[in-house]
Design an enzyme around this catalytic site. Structure first.
Site, PDB file in Angstrom:
ATOM      1  N   TYR A 151      44.969  39.487  46.123  1.00  0.00           N
ATOM      2  CA  TYR A 151      44.287  38.602  46.840  1.00  0.00           C
ATOM      3  C   TYR A 151      43.374  37.655  46.235  1.00  0.00           C
ATOM      4  O   TYR A 151      43.293  36.456  46.325  1.00  0.00           O
ATOM      5  CB  TYR A 151      43.456  39.392  48.131  1.00  0.00           C
ATOM      6  CG  TYR A 151      42.881  38.643  49.059  1.00  0.00           C
ATOM      7  CD1 TYR A 151      43.402  37.588  50.255  1.00  0.00           C
ATOM      8  CD2 TYR A 151      41.422  38.663  49.005  1.00  0.00           C
ATOM      9  CE1 TYR A 151      42.609  36.936  50.695  1.00  0.00           C
ATOM     10  CE2 TYR A 151      40.552  37.647  49.774  1.00  0.00           C
ATOM     11  CZ  TYR A 151      40.984  37.059  50.937  1.00  0.00           C
ATOM     12  OH  TYR A 151      40.525  36.230  51.474  1.00  0.00           O
ATOM     13  N   ARG A 275      37.104  52.566  47.661  1.00  0.00           N
ATOM     14  CA  ARG A 275      38.539  52.252  47.519  1.00  0.00           C
ATOM     15  C   ARG A 275      38.724  51.974  46.101  1.00  0.00           C
ATOM     16  O   ARG A 275      38.006  51.351  45.394  1.00  0.00           O
ATOM     17  CB  ARG A 275      38.774  51.169  48.441  1.00  0.00           C
ATOM     18  CG  ARG A 275      38.900  51.609  49.899  1.00  0.00           C
ATOM     19  CD  ARG A 275      38.950  50.532  50.902  1.00  0.00           C
ATOM     20  NE  ARG A 275      37.806  49.625  50.593  1.00  0.00           N
ATOM     21  CZ  ARG A 275      37.450  48.434  51.379  1.00  0.00           C
ATOM     22  NH1 ARG A 275      38.298  47.800  52.149  1.00  0.00           N
ATOM     23  NH2 ARG A 275      36.388  47.554  51.148  1.00  0.00           N
TER      24      ARG A 275
END
Ligand SMILES: NC(=O)c1ccc[n+]([C@@H]2O[C@H](COP(=O)([O-])OP(=O)(O)OC[C@H]3O[C@@H](n4cnc5c(N)ncnc54)[C@H](O)[C@@H]3O)[C@@H](O)[C@H]2O)c1
Length: 328
Positions: A151, A275
């Site tokens: 992204y 993450r």
């Protein structure tokens, strides 16, 4: 600062969290027509106001030339359609490239072919500079070749295409920081604020992925939309990039507590490992350039913005429940 009113607008991704608020703002400002092009992959028709000036075109932004063959000549294009966002792109990198890469190219080609007034591109504050950079982030910081997710790579790619097309059409690159507010429906790949509000309303734990000392720059959606409209209407903005944030950092653990307070929830705060792709410990926009050139002045403080967002969740509870149910 010279501002030209926006009479005709086309918003790709206009049925999404930010796009649907932009539609309202443009109508309130007196736009003659607002065309929304959306494939409804993460946007919803019920978010849009019922107004005869809104024209809804359902389809993939990559087919824009076929979907909207004859736009009004002085149209300002707000290109918001995107495969959202970091984790989604990690899980589905080719879908990310399709919409964020090809979709942006298709939008610029179509707008340039019709000699439209301007394309305002929704880039991201998490792109461009990479994670080895110290906050606050300025627009003129060097572009990193080591971005953390597909992204971020495709959001940066969109900026490269804007710069390339600037020779044929006016473009403005807006680097959004973390937007929040009414209009964002919770979901697996959505932002932390809607997901935590929903969990808090249901007595479920708020899980912090990290230590909670990480910071982000949260901007209320109406303030962000004000910045977008300025990017579409200030003549001196052409060819430039602007940070759309507040310049204020909030610790993630403070955000969790603010949401518990606003919802009156007794949900627990829990911790999980960060993450794998998330290396950003601090995020803060330097908005000096946006203040000076655009007159950007974010007005809504986090507590007030969260209270307005919680009020929207309560008001729209059944539609949000239905939407989440349909996604499951
Ligand atoms: N929300 C944030 O905090 C944030 C931060 C940085 C950048 N941005 C950017 O701002 C823009 C708007 O974000 P948002 O939060 O409103 O996201 P969103 O997911 O709510 O909106 C995106 C919209 O694009 C539509 N869309 C997706 N793929 C499409 C396709 N192929 N063709 C046509 N429409 C398609 C979706 O249905 C949705 O309505 C995006 O470009 C996003 O990358 C958002």
């Amino acid at each position: 600062m010279q501002r030209d009113p926006i009479r005709h607008a086309l918003i790709t991704g206009g049925a999404g969290a930010i796009g649907s608020r932009l539609v309202r703002r443009l109508l309130a400002d007196g736009a003659i027509s607002v065309t929304v092009v959306d494939d409804f992959s993460s946007g919803y028709a019920w978010l849009l106001p019922k107004d005869a000036r809104v024209h809804l075109v359902r389809g993939d932004v990559c087919d824009l030339a076929r979907l909207v063959p004859t736009p009004e000549p002085d149209t300002v294009v707000f290109h918001l359609a995107a495969f959202f966002a970091n984790q989604n792109s990690v899980d589905h990198p080719t879908d990310d490239l399709h919409t964020n890469g090809l979709g942006t190219l298709a939008t610029l080609m179509w707008a340039a072919d019709h000699a439209l007034r301007r394309v305002v591109y929704a880039s991201a504050g998490c792109s461009i500079a990479g994670h080895n950079i110290d906050a606050p982030i300025r627009e003129d910081m060097p572009v990193s070749l080591f971005l953390d997710t597909p992204y971020q790579i495709t959001k940066a790619l969109g900026e490269f295409y804007c710069n390339y097309y600037q020779a044929r059409i006016s473009t403005v690159r807006c680097r959004f920081f973390n937007s929040y507010g009414p209009g964002e429906v919770p979901g697996e790949y959505r932002n932390v604020i809607p997901n935590w509000i929903w969990k808090a309303m249901h007595g479920e734990p708020l899980v912090i992925t990290g230590t909670g000392d990480e910071t982000r720059d949260f901007i209320f959606v109406n303030d962000l939309v004000d910045g977008l409209v300025r990017c579409g209407s200030v003549s001196g903005a052409s060819g430039e990039a602007f940070n759309l944030g507040t310049g204020i950092q909030t610790r993630v653990r403070d955000l969790a507590n603010a949401i518990l307070a606003a919802t009156g929830s007794t949900s627990a705060i829990q911790f999980a490992p960060r993450r794998a792709w998330d290396h950003s410990l601090r995020r803060q926009a330097d908005i000096g350039k946006a203040r000076e050139v655009l007159g950007l002045a974010p007005a809504v403080r986090l507590e007030q913005g969260i209270a307005e967002t919680v009020a929207w969740f309560r008001e729209e509870r059944s539609r949000i429940e239905e939407t989440i149910g349909a996604m499951a």
